[in-house]
Design an enzyme around this catalytic site. Structure first.
Site, short mmCIF file in Angstrom:
data_model
loop_
_atom_site.label_atom_id
_atom_site.label_comp_id
_atom_site.label_asym_id
_atom_site.label_seq_id
_atom_site.Cartn_x
_atom_site.Cartn_y
_atom_site.Cartn_z
CB ILE A 683 -0.97 0.04 1.21
CG1 ILE A 683 -0.21 -0.20 2.52
CG2 ILE A 683 -2.09 -0.98 1.03
CD1 ILE A 683 -1.07 0.03 3.75
N GLY A 684 2.15 1.14 0.00
CA GLY A 684 2.96 2.35 -0.04
C GLY A 684 4.44 2.01 -0.01
N GLY A 686 8.29 3.80 0.94
CA GLY A 686 8.99 4.95 1.51
C GLY A 686 10.48 4.75 1.38
N GLY A 687 11.23 5.68 1.96
CA GLY A 687 12.67 5.62 1.86
C GLY A 687 13.26 4.35 2.44
N GLY A 689 11.47 1.48 3.38
CA GLY A 689 10.84 0.20 3.13
C GLY A 689 9.49 0.32 2.47
CB VAL A 691 3.70 0.28 4.02
CG1 VAL A 691 2.71 0.00 5.13
CG2 VAL A 691 4.79 1.23 4.51
CE LYS A 705 8.94 2.14 6.38
NZ LYS A 705 8.86 3.54 6.73
CG ASP A 805 11.80 11.40 6.48
OD1 ASP A 805 11.63 12.47 5.86
OD2 ASP A 805 11.71 10.30 5.95
#
Ligand SMILES: *[C@@H]1O[C@H](CO)[C@@H](O)[C@H](O)[C@H]1NC(C)=O
Ligand SMILES: *[C@@H]1O[C@H](CO)[C@@H](O)[C@H](O)[C@H]1NC(C)=O
Ligand SMILES: *[C@@H]1O[C@H](CO)[C@@H](O)[C@H](O)[C@H]1NC(C)=O
Ligand SMILES: *[C@@H]1O[C@H](CO)[C@@H](O)[C@H](O)[C@H]1NC(C)=O
Length: 965
Positions: A683-684, A686-687, A689, A691, A705, A805
């Site tokens: 579902i997403g 990021g820097g 890992g 998710v 994650k 972050d």
């Protein structure tokens, strides 16, 4: 010597040759060749741009046609030579390094504002000897301002603002004897203001704010007899304000705030008879304010706050009858409030709090048709509260806290029906609380604590549906707590402690879903604690101590995950204490005879077997729901190479668990639920890992994650890491995503989080439909929630946790759009070598400027990112996009906050607009380039909770302040 001169000769020869060729060709025929030489030169410059296809100069093509008429942004004089270049907002990415300075001898007007030009201004600019107007504002220019700029002696307007120029202001600037507008604001200029500025005899605007200028204001500034506007605020200027400033007879705006100026205000200020706006707040000025200030008949705003001024307030401060905003808070003023101020009908906002004013405030106040905000708190004022305040139709805030006021609260105040905040706390008020106050249905913040008020709370208070905070503690109030309080649905803070309230706690309080602090301590309440209290899912602090409460503590308290503090000491409670994190400190239970439980110092419950069974019967069904909050931390130590298929049995053998829960089972469930991290469950990204959404057999949904970087099993067992994870797992706050557990083996490392329905703030803001759903009140709540969360991480954890972050991508929203900060602490977790901290932390655009030169990440970096985020929430745009969305600097200059609010939403109500103003102001201070000047998150969180916007004095917010880089 000989060699040098030969070299020089050669150079001269070449130069002459070029000159000769130019002369020859221009003399040869018509103007055609002159035009085409200039056209060629411009094309050559255009060819040096970085993104050829992206700029607006598509008409710049053919060197053989006249650029004068056909090329966008180019105009010529009657002789056909280019004299104007207006390329504002043309999406140019490039430099001036190849600008044809030599080839455009007639250039007089140059407007390059609002592009993406970078690098230095070449010294060759001095060859544009006819230059009258030069504007390169709102670009990314850097380096020093070349001293050669002083050779442009025809210059009248110079705008270098909103770039990244550094170094000091060259003293040669004093040679620009025709300049009337000089704007160097919003750069990184340092050093002192050169005295030569005093030679700019035509100057009307001197705009240097928002740099790092230091040293004192040169007295030569007094020579600028035509000066109308002087903006030196937000620098590090020190020393006294020179006497000579009094010579500036035409000055209408003088803004010196946020420097470190010292000494007193010179009496010569009395000569500034055209002054309309004077702001010196936030300096180290001292002494008395000269009475001559009374000569300023046109003055509309005077801001003296946060200095060390003493003596009486100036007697004739409102002599012209135009004064609207007067702020003098946090100084050492003594004596009375001057008559001239009391009779000043034009007033809109007055802040005098935090002084030692001594005055009878019962008398002499008039009716002020425009007055919105008055703060006279924390002085030595006495007398009674006048009923005339009720005749101020626009009054929203009235604060008299911490004085020596006597008498009772006049019910006529309720006629000022726009009031949102009354603060009469910490005085000597007596009598009953007038029930008429209940008519003030816009009330947000009511503080009557610390007086000697009698009687009961009027049931009319149930009409306060907007009320956020109610403090009536430490009075002599009695009767029961009105059950109508259950209607105060917006309430966040309720303090009735230290009164004589009796009878039972009304179960209706359970409807206060937004309440975070409830203090009913030190009263005579009796009966049981209503189990409905545990419906208050936002509750963080609960104090019921020092009452006569009896019976059991409701077992449903175990489900109150946000609760971090509870005090039930000195009652008559019995039975087991619920198994909730908040119930850990024995001091919060002492003084009850019958409580038992697993807390050091408390009797164990083994004796009360029958009661224990009862509690378990209640807890058990809830247990399923709270299971995730109690999930295990699992460390799987396995270094053997494995086939994927054999994983299961290996885990079984190698499991290392530090909790009582079944970590390996969870691990298997997650692998199964995501089909071994199949991308369809992703579902997403990021820097650190990706998710995944995982639905566990129990029905619970978690976000998992999976880290890109695999943490080696051996390393993860290190004590430090272990401690870190435990700290993160123990964090409980309604605005922080709960981390439930961590798993690692040779295949995977992943963190297990609570799942939030609405996804990330960034994705919602990027979609028109979803952004519209995010209405103003939700946005305000998001900003406040994030502030509370960061304040908690920075100030309320055992060792402060810096997020490092923060961005809209890691603010997640639940079904009700309540924000939760995610990914906190993981940056450090993934990279414990602290010397390398900054290499991982930070999302472009949110990163504090000091990280460019220091690697030390502090809480103040989060404060900066918060400022960026808050602006993003109210404008709906990323900061970078906001800056580039303005078409020209002149448009930009007149923009106020309202013009940049997210246009996808309908305009906010006045009330919300105030809140947005507060947020914007806070965001501006958070984005101060100097970390030490930024507030702490605690201060931010406080000022967002308890100050209505009206409380923030000073001028309207301009776009320039908002987007200051
Ligand atoms: C040029 O513009 C394109 C499209 O906007 C962009 O993707 C690219 O990064 C730009 N190149 C440079 C060097 O800025
Ligand atoms: C040069 O510019 C002038 C003024 O715009 C114009 O009158 C003239 O025709 C131009 N010459 C040529 C050859 O385009
Ligand atoms: C450049 O053009 C813009 C509008 O296109 C205008 O507002 C601005 O005043 C112009 N600048 C000069 C120096 O003429
Ligand atoms: C330049 O192009 C951009 C993007 O197409 C546009 O928004 C802007 O208004 C243009 N500027 C001028 C001065 O035409």
């Amino acid at each position: 010597m000989g060699r040098v001169s030969i070299y020089c000769d050669k150079l001269c020869f070449t130069a002459c040759l070029i000159l000769y060729i130019q002369l020859a060709s221009s003399q040869k025929s018509s103007f055609a060749s002159a035009n085409s030489t200039e056209a060629e030169a411009l094309l050559k410059w255009k060819a040096s741009f970085q993104n050829q296809t992206q700029n607006n100069l598509t008409s710049w093509v053919n060197a053989n046609e006249a650029p004068c008429n056909t090329w966008i942004g180019v105009s010529c004089n009657s002789a056909g030579s280019v004299n104007r270049l207006n390329l504002t907002n043309s999406s140019i990415q490039g430099t001036l390094l190849e600008f044809p300075f030599m080839s455009l001898p007639n250039l007089a007007y140059v407007d390059l504002s609002l592009n993406e030009l970078f690098d230095q201004i070449p010294p060759e600019i001095s060859s544009l000897t006819k230059l009258i107007y030069f504007d390169i504002s709102y670009n990314q220019m850097s380096g020093k301002i070349p001293p050669e700029i002083g050779l442009l002696t025809n210059l009248q307007v110079l705008h270098l603002n909103a770039n990244k120029f550094n170094g000091s202001i060259p003293q040669e600037i004093g040679q620009l004897k025709f300049v009337y507008e000089l704007a160097l604001n919003l750069n990184n200029l340092e050093g002192s203001i050169p005295a030569s500025v005093g030679n700019l005899s035509q100057l009307t605007s001197l705009i240097l704010f928002g740099n790092q200028l230091s040293g004192s204001i040169p007295p030569e500034i007094g020579n600028l007899s035509k000066l109308v506007e002087l903006h030196l605020y937000d620098n590090y200027l020190s020393g006294p304000i020179p006497l000579s400033v009094g010579n500036l007879k035409n000055l209408t705006i003088m803004v010196l705030y946020n420097n470190t100026l010292s000494g007193s205000i010179p009496t010569s200020f009395g000569n500034l008879t055209n002054l309309v706006y004077l702001s010196v707040y936030g300096n180290k000025l001292s002494g008395t304010i000269p009475e001559e200030i009374g000569n300023l008949k046109f003055v509309e705003e005077v801001h003296l706050a946060a200095n060390r001024f003493s003596g009486y307030l100036p007697r004739d401060i409102c002599s012209g009858g135009l004064l609207q905003r007067f702020t003098a808070e946090n100084n050492e003023f003594t004596g009375p409030i001057p008559k001239s101020l009391k009779g000043c009908k034009s007033l809109v906002r007055v802040r005098l709090q935090g002084n030692q004013l001594k005055s009878n405030i019962s008398e002499d106040f008039g009716v002020y048709p425009n007055l919105q905000f008055v703060d006279l708190s924390h002085n030595n004022l006495y007398g009674e509260i006048s009923d005339i305040w009720g005749q101020c139709p626009n009054l929203t805030t009235l604060r008299f806290a911490g004085n020596n006021l006597t008498g009772s609260i006049p019910s006529e105040i309720a006629n000022a029906n726009n009031i949102q905040e009354l603060d009469f706390s910490l005085n000597h008020l007596v009598g009953v609380v007038p029930k008429d106050l209940g008519r003030l249905t816009s009330m947000v913040n009511l503080k009557l604590n610390g007086n000697q008020l009698l009687g009961s709370i009027p049931s009319e208070f149930g009409a306060f549906t907007q009320l956020d905070s109610l403090d009536m503690s430490t009075n002599k109030l009695n009767g029961s707590i009105p059950s109508i309080f259950g209607e105060l649905i917006s309430l966040n803070y309720l303090n009735l402690s230290n009164n004589n309230f009796s009878q039972e706690i009304p179960f209706q309080l359970g409807k206060l879903f937004h309440l975070s602090q409830l203090d009913l301590s030190r009263n005579s309440l009796d009966g049981k604690i209503p189990s409905e209290i545990s419906n208050m899912q936002s509750l963080e602090g609960l104090n019921l101590s020092h009452n006569n409460l009896s019976g059991l503590i409701p077992a449903t308290f175990v489900g109150m995950h946000g609760l971090s503090y509870i005090d039930v000491s000195y009652n008559h409670l019995q039975g087991p204490i619920p198994n909730n994190k908040a119930f850990q400190d024995v001091h919060n239970f002492e003084g009850n005879e019958g409580l038992c439980g697993n807390v050091v110092g408390l009797e164990s419950c083994n004796k009360h077997v029958s009661k224990k069974k009862l509690v378990f019967a209640i807890i058990f069904p809830i247990l399923g729901a709270v299971l995730l909050a109690l999930l295990a931390i699992v460390f799987i130590k396995t270094r053997r190479k494995k086939e994927p298929g054999t994983e299961k049995s290996d885990i079984h053998d190698e499991i290392f668990s530090i909790s009582h829960f079944d970590g390996k089972k969870l691990y298997r469930e997650i692998i199964r639920a995501t089909n071994g991290f199949d991308s369809i469950f992703c579902i997403g990204k990021g820097g650190s890992g990706s998710v995944y959404k995982a639905k566990l057999p129990s029905g619970s949904i978690v976000a998992v994650k999976k880290l890109h970087q695999k943490l080696d099993g051996e390393e993860t067992l290190q004590k430090e890491f272990h401690k870190e994870i435990s700290a993160l797992i123990n964090i409980r706050h309604r605005n922080i995503v709960k981390l439930c557990g961590f798993c690692s083996n040779s295949q995977h490392s992943f963190l297990v989080y609570e799942y939030l329905e609405k996804g990330s703030l960034a994705s919602i803001l990027s979609k028109e439909d979803e952004a519209k759903e995010l209405d103003w009140s939700r946005r305000v709540r998001i900003v406040k929630g994030v502030a509370h969360a960061l304040s908690y991480l920075h100030h309320d954890c055992v060792s402060p946790i810096v997020h490092r972050d923060l961005s809209s991508s890691n603010i997640l929203l639940d079904y009700d759009y309540e924000p939760c900060v995610s990914d906190f602490g993981t940056a450090k977790l993934l990279n414990p070598d602290s010397s390398n901290w900054s290499s991982l932390a930070g999302t472009y655009g949110y990163v504090a400027p000091e990280l460019a030169y220091t690697r030390k990440v502090t809480e103040k970096c989060d404060v900066y990112s918060f400022g960026v985020l808050a602006l993003e929430v109210i404008t709906g745009k990323r900061l970078g996009d906001l800056i580039s969305s303005f078409s020209s600097p002149s448009v930009c200059e007149n923009k106020l906050l309202n013009d940049v609010l997210d246009q996808r939403l309908p305009p906010p109500t006045l009330e919300v607009e105030h809140e947005l103003t507060t947020i914007a102001r806070v965001a501006i201070t958070c984005r101060d380039s100097r970390p030490q000047s930024r507030p702490t998150m605690h201060m931010v969180s406080q000022s967002l909770s308890f100050q209505t916007a009206a409380s923030t004095g000073g001028p309207d917010i301009t776009l320039e302040q908002l987007i200051k880089i």
